[in-house]
Write a protein that holds these residues in place. Sequence first.
Motif, PDB file in Angstrom:
ATOM      1  N   UNK A  91       0.851  -1.178   0.000  1.00  0.00           N
ATOM      2  CA  UNK A  91       0.000   0.000   0.000  1.00  0.00           C
ATOM      3  C   UNK A  91       0.891   1.233   0.000  1.00  0.00           C
ATOM      4  N   UNK A  92       0.609   2.146  -0.937  1.00  0.00           N
ATOM      5  CA  UNK A  92       1.364   3.402  -1.047  1.00  0.00           C
ATOM      6  C   UNK A  92       2.864   3.160  -1.182  1.00  0.00           C
ATOM      7  N   UNK A  93       3.242   2.099  -1.906  1.00  0.00           N
ATOM      8  CA  UNK A  93       4.644   1.793  -2.098  1.00  0.00           C
ATOM      9  C   UNK A  93       5.321   1.159  -0.905  1.00  0.00           C
ATOM     10  N   UNK A  94       4.562   0.855   0.126  1.00  0.00           N
ATOM     11  CA  UNK A  94       5.104   0.257   1.349  1.00  0.00           C
ATOM     12  C   UNK A  94       4.656  -1.195   1.446  1.00  0.00           C
ATOM     13  N   UNK A  95       5.582  -2.075   1.779  1.00  0.00           N
ATOM     14  CA  UNK A  95       5.224  -3.468   1.982  1.00  0.00           C
ATOM     15  C   UNK A  95       4.506  -3.607   3.322  1.00  0.00           C
ATOM     16  N   UNK A  96       3.317  -4.193   3.299  1.00  0.00           N
ATOM     17  CA  UNK A  96       2.522  -4.355   4.513  1.00  0.00           C
ATOM     18  C   UNK A  96       2.025  -5.792   4.612  1.00  0.00           C
ATOM     19  N   UNK A  97       1.316  -6.072   5.684  1.00  0.00           N
ATOM     20  CA  UNK A  97       0.733  -7.394   5.911  1.00  0.00           C
ATOM     21  C   UNK A  97      -0.766  -7.217   6.100  1.00  0.00           C
ATOM     22  N   UNK A  98      -1.542  -7.794   5.190  1.00  0.00           N
ATOM     23  CA  UNK A  98      -2.994  -7.702   5.265  1.00  0.00           C
ATOM     24  C   UNK A  98      -3.522  -8.757   6.224  1.00  0.00           C
ATOM     25  N   UNK A  99      -4.455  -8.353   7.092  1.00  0.00           N
ATOM     26  CA  UNK A  99      -5.030  -9.245   8.096  1.00  0.00           C
ATOM     27  C   UNK A  99      -6.491  -9.521   7.733  1.00  0.00           C
ATOM     28  N   UNK A 100      -6.797 -10.788   7.489  1.00  0.00           N
ATOM     29  CA  UNK A 100      -8.148 -11.203   7.118  1.00  0.00           C
ATOM     30  C   UNK A 100      -8.822 -11.892   8.296  1.00  0.00           C
ATOM     31  N   UNK A 101     -10.131 -11.740   8.400  1.00  0.00           N
ATOM     32  CA  UNK A 101     -10.876 -12.356   9.493  1.00  0.00           C
ATOM     33  C   UNK A 101     -10.779 -13.879   9.436  1.00  0.00           C
ATOM     34  N   UNK A 102     -10.729 -14.424   8.232  1.00  0.00           N
ATOM     35  CA  UNK A 102     -10.490 -15.852   8.042  1.00  0.00           C
ATOM     36  C   UNK A 102      -9.871 -16.045   6.656  1.00  0.00           C
ATOM     37  N   UNK A 103      -9.401 -17.226   6.386  1.00  0.00           N
ATOM     38  CA  UNK A 103      -8.613 -17.469   5.180  1.00  0.00           C
ATOM     39  C   UNK A 103      -9.362 -17.144   3.896  1.00  0.00           C
ATOM     40  N   UNK A 104     -10.680 -17.369   3.874  1.00  0.00           N
ATOM     41  CA  UNK A 104     -11.467 -17.143   2.662  1.00  0.00           C
ATOM     42  C   UNK A 104     -12.146 -15.779   2.621  1.00  0.00           C
ATOM     43  N   UNK A 105     -11.859 -14.912   3.579  1.00  0.00           N
ATOM     44  CA  UNK A 105     -12.490 -13.593   3.610  1.00  0.00           C
ATOM     45  C   UNK A 105     -12.137 -12.806   2.352  1.00  0.00           C
TER      46      UNK A 105
END
Length: 311
Positions: free
Chosen positions: A248-262
Amino acid sequence: MNGGKPGVERDRREALLALAAALRPELHRYCARLMGSVIDGEDVVQDTFARAFVALDELCAVPQLRPWLFRIAHNRALDLLRSRATRVAEPIEAALEIVDDSKADAVETLMRKEAIETAVSRFAELPVVQRSVIILKDVLDEPLAEIAALLGISVDAVKAHLSRGRARLREINARTDPFPDARIASANVVRYINLFNQRDWDGLRALLAEDVRLQQSMHPPRSGAADVGMFFTIYAKSEGLWLKPAWVEGREVIAVFEHRAAPKPTHFMWLEWREGRISFIRDYRYVGYVADDARLVLASDVRSSGHGTKL
């Protein structure tokens, strides 16, 4: 201190805390677009409330909290923009077209829809006054008189900047690729995500530098491996959470999902590393509105050359 009664000061703070919870998403929508970054926007929001609590003790009269907080946020954002030398000065006299806001016709509705759907980063291409007016009017639907009061200009000047800003925003949207290309995730982030998804909390704690720092909006900062290690204890109580690498915005981030298939993440975090250890964690778990405004792209799979998925 203002010398007021303790009960009055307590009431002020309680009112500010209550308004903070309700107003934070709206303030972030403004600050993120003004700064051209959802991450920088949240920093301004946090700083706004920190400054507000200090200033509240010095005030003799209780201000109207909503416009007061917006004014603090606006001025803080402008200070940061000036410090980056990115502010574009534009005399009010240069805005020649005056829009007619007497009725909300189809064109007016279309302009608001375009502003709301415009990527946060693109607002940075507008001069600051145009940027503020567009956000306040077309994104937040503020009355022209209140916009004029916040910016310290006339209503006619607000109308002029609104007309020119809308025209510029259309030009920007017409020439800009709406979604950035995804990138391949780094080895450090992949390792962190694999450990998290395997619920290997001890393995994650082993990645922490001794002087690691943790920052979470609306919570006191933590520092040191022992204290920050509690971060994983809290996440361990949330079953089913699933992490994926993203940008996001050229920055490496970690997306957090409520569950694997979200279908979309609830929030994201980003890490800083030093010699293979985590030196800083910025977690947006308690301010999901930051992810709502982000153009977050899943990282490319190292086994393919395809693009990521826009969330």
